[in-house]
Design a protein around this motif. Structure first.
Motif, PDB file in Angstrom:
ATOM      1  N   GLY A 171      -4.221   9.013  -2.147  1.00  0.00           N
ATOM      2  CA  GLY A 171      -4.881   9.529  -0.949  1.00  0.00           C
ATOM      3  C   GLY A 171      -5.030   8.478   0.131  1.00  0.00           C
ATOM      4  N   VAL A 172      -5.416   7.261  -0.265  1.00  0.00           N
ATOM      5  CA  VAL A 172      -5.575   6.173   0.707  1.00  0.00           C
ATOM      6  C   VAL A 172      -4.225   5.833   1.343  1.00  0.00           C
ATOM      7  N   ILE A 173      -3.170   5.811   0.546  1.00  0.00           N
ATOM      8  CA  ILE A 173      -1.837   5.501   1.088  1.00  0.00           C
ATOM      9  C   ILE A 173      -1.385   6.598   2.056  1.00  0.00           C
ATOM     10  N   LEU A 174      -1.584   7.855   1.690  1.00  0.00           N
ATOM     11  CA  LEU A 174      -1.197   8.955   2.584  1.00  0.00           C
ATOM     12  C   LEU A 174      -2.010   8.942   3.875  1.00  0.00           C
ATOM     13  N   ALA A 205       4.332  -0.294  -4.460  1.00  0.00           N
ATOM     14  CA  ALA A 205       4.749  -1.402  -5.320  1.00  0.00           C
ATOM     15  C   ALA A 205       3.574  -2.338  -5.605  1.00  0.00           C
ATOM     16  N   VAL A 206       2.763  -2.622  -4.579  1.00  0.00           N
ATOM     17  CA  VAL A 206       1.560  -3.451  -4.783  1.00  0.00           C
ATOM     18  C   VAL A 206       0.664  -2.812  -5.840  1.00  0.00           C
ATOM     19  N   TRP A 207       0.522  -1.512  -5.761  1.00  0.00           N
ATOM     20  CA  TRP A 207      -0.281  -0.762  -6.728  1.00  0.00           C
ATOM     21  C   TRP A 207       0.260  -0.957  -8.139  1.00  0.00           C
ATOM     22  N   ARG A 208       1.589  -0.821  -8.306  1.00  0.00           N
ATOM     23  CA  ARG A 208       2.183  -0.959  -9.636  1.00  0.00           C
ATOM     24  C   ARG A 208       2.047  -2.389 -10.171  1.00  0.00           C
ATOM     25  N   ASN A 241     -10.147   0.286  -9.876  1.00  0.00           N
ATOM     26  CA  ASN A 241     -10.838  -0.358  -8.751  1.00  0.00           C
ATOM     27  C   ASN A 241     -10.073  -1.579  -8.258  1.00  0.00           C
ATOM     28  N   VAL A 242      -9.556  -2.365  -9.187  1.00  0.00           N
ATOM     29  CA  VAL A 242      -8.758  -3.544  -8.817  1.00  0.00           C
ATOM     30  C   VAL A 242      -7.486  -3.101  -8.098  1.00  0.00           C
ATOM     31  N   GLN A 243      -6.864  -2.058  -8.602  1.00  0.00           N
ATOM     32  CA  GLN A 243      -5.636  -1.557  -7.991  1.00  0.00           C
ATOM     33  C   GLN A 243      -5.892  -1.052  -6.573  1.00  0.00           C
ATOM     34  N   LEU A 244      -6.975  -0.297  -6.401  1.00  0.00           N
ATOM     35  CA  LEU A 244      -7.329   0.208  -5.074  1.00  0.00           C
ATOM     36  C   LEU A 244      -7.616  -0.937  -4.117  1.00  0.00           C
ATOM     37  N   MET A 245      -8.354  -1.944  -4.588  1.00  0.00           N
ATOM     38  CA  MET A 245      -8.667  -3.095  -3.735  1.00  0.00           C
ATOM     39  C   MET A 245      -7.400  -3.850  -3.345  1.00  0.00           C
ATOM     40  N   ALA A 246      -6.461  -3.984  -4.265  1.00  0.00           N
ATOM     41  CA  ALA A 246      -5.201  -4.671  -3.947  1.00  0.00           C
ATOM     42  C   ALA A 246      -4.438  -3.928  -2.861  1.00  0.00           C
ATOM     43  N   VAL A 247      -4.395  -2.601  -2.967  1.00  0.00           N
ATOM     44  CA  VAL A 247      -3.687  -1.797  -1.963  1.00  0.00           C
ATOM     45  C   VAL A 247      -4.387  -1.900  -0.611  1.00  0.00           C
ATOM     46  N   ILE A 248      -5.712  -1.820  -0.596  1.00  0.00           N
ATOM     47  CA  ILE A 248      -6.453  -1.912   0.666  1.00  0.00           C
ATOM     48  C   ILE A 248      -6.284  -3.293   1.293  1.00  0.00           C
ATOM     49  N   CYS A 249      -6.317  -4.349   0.479  1.00  0.00           N
ATOM     50  CA  CYS A 249      -6.100  -5.699   1.013  1.00  0.00           C
ATOM     51  C   CYS A 249      -4.699  -5.824   1.622  1.00  0.00           C
ATOM     52  N   ALA A 250      -3.705  -5.221   0.975  1.00  0.00           N
ATOM     53  CA  ALA A 250      -2.347  -5.243   1.532  1.00  0.00           C
ATOM     54  C   ALA A 250      -2.295  -4.521   2.873  1.00  0.00           C
ATOM     55  N   MET A 251      -3.056  -3.425   2.986  1.00  0.00           N
ATOM     56  CA  MET A 251      -3.083  -2.667   4.241  1.00  0.00           C
ATOM     57  C   MET A 251      -3.696  -3.461   5.391  1.00  0.00           C
ATOM     58  N   MET A 309      -3.189  -6.599   5.937  1.00  0.00           N
ATOM     59  CA  MET A 309      -2.279  -7.672   6.347  1.00  0.00           C
ATOM     60  C   MET A 309      -1.386  -7.175   7.487  1.00  0.00           C
ATOM     61  N   PRO A 310      -1.454  -7.796   8.662  1.00  0.00           N
ATOM     62  CA  PRO A 310      -0.654  -7.312   9.801  1.00  0.00           C
ATOM     63  C   PRO A 310       0.843  -7.150   9.525  1.00  0.00           C
ATOM     64  N   PRO A 311       1.505  -8.049   8.764  1.00  0.00           N
ATOM     65  CA  PRO A 311       2.941  -7.825   8.522  1.00  0.00           C
ATOM     66  C   PRO A 311       3.247  -6.555   7.739  1.00  0.00           C
ATOM     67  N   LEU A 312       2.227  -6.006   7.056  1.00  0.00           N
ATOM     68  CA  LEU A 312       2.432  -4.785   6.286  1.00  0.00           C
ATOM     69  C   LEU A 312       1.822  -3.571   6.959  1.00  0.00           C
ATOM     70  N   SER A 313       1.342  -3.747   8.188  1.00  0.00           N
ATOM     71  CA  SER A 313       0.721  -2.597   8.861  1.00  0.00           C
ATOM     72  C   SER A 313       1.129  -2.555  10.327  1.00  0.00           C
ATOM     73  N   PHE A 314       0.320  -3.107  11.212  1.00  0.00           N
ATOM     74  CA  PHE A 314       0.582  -2.939  12.640  1.00  0.00           C
ATOM     75  C   PHE A 314       1.862  -3.626  13.107  1.00  0.00           C
ATOM     76  N   LEU A 315       2.193  -4.768  12.533  1.00  0.00           N
ATOM     77  CA  LEU A 315       3.459  -5.408  12.905  1.00  0.00           C
ATOM     78  C   LEU A 315       4.643  -4.642  12.325  1.00  0.00           C
ATOM     79  N   ALA A 316       4.427  -3.999  11.185  1.00  0.00           N
ATOM     80  CA  ALA A 316       5.517  -3.272  10.521  1.00  0.00           C
ATOM     81  C   ALA A 316       5.810  -1.928  11.169  1.00  0.00           C
TER      82      ALA A 316
END
Length: 196
Positions: free
Chosen positions: A6-9, A85-88, A97-107, A109-116
């Motif tokens: 849901g967070v990724i979508l 992939a970060v999730w896996r 909870n750790v998996q969700l936090m890893a995905v949110i932390c990746a989100m 990061m500008p190279p994986l979001s607004f710059l991308a």
């Protein structure tokens, strides 16, 4: 699992809408238009880059309308593949909870979001590198031939996306050479399958 999906979508929707409503043009450097043109011709690369991210752009627009919002959606989906992939990877180290936090932390990061949101060779590499690492880990854990095949295919896609991908391939090769467990995999049918 459902919360991470849901967070990724939600991220894909938010990034697409942000770009579609805030950008008058695709990008100021013309990279996205250039990718589109290269992809439309299905070239084997140009003087600047190898061809894979142009091909993926062409494949996307074979299905989706030729509109700016669809291009931004493509960029956001590219980010989503990286987050998956970060999730896996995070699933190997902690609970939901750790998996969700890893995905949110990746989100965050500008190279994986607004710059991308500007889809180019750099942003195209991120899911390929991330999934390459996922299958490398899987390969070390199980030495399944299907994982070896995936490593080989992703390594090929990485080099066909940007030649800088040689850096990550060299890093994985050095790890496989110096780590005892990885070296055993490298010197087996699994390693031969990766190389072929």
């Amino acid at each position: 699992t459902a919360s991470i999906v849901g967070v990724i979508l939600l991220f894909v929707l938010a990034l697409t809408m942000h770009a579609a409503f805030s950008k008058l043009n695709l990008d100021q450097y013309g990279d996205m238009v250039e990718n589109y043109a290269w992809g439309a011709l299905w070239q084997w690369g140009t003087y600047k880059h190898p061809p894979f991210f142009g091909w993926t752009t062409a494949a996307w627009f074979a299905v989706f309308p030729h509109e700016n919002w669809a291009y931004f959606l493509f960029s956001a989906v590219n980010c989503a593949l990286t987050f998956a992939a970060v999730w896996r990877i995070a699933a190997r180290f902690g609970d939901g909870n750790v998996q969700l936090m890893a995905v949110i932390c990746a989100m965050l990061m500008p190279p994986l979001s607004f710059l991308a949101i500007k889809y180019n060779a750099n942003s195209a590499m991120t899911p390929i590198w991330a999934w390459l690492f996922v299958f490398y880990l899987r390969g070390l854990e199980g030495r399944r031939i299907v994982d070896a095949v995936m490593i080989g295919l992703l390594a090929t896609a990485a080099m066909l996306t940007k030649y800088h991908s040689g850096v990550v391939l060299l890093a994985l090769f050095l790890h496989a050479s110096f780590d005892k467990q990885a070296r055993a995999a490298l010197l087996s049918t699994f390693g031969l399958t990766v190389l072929v």
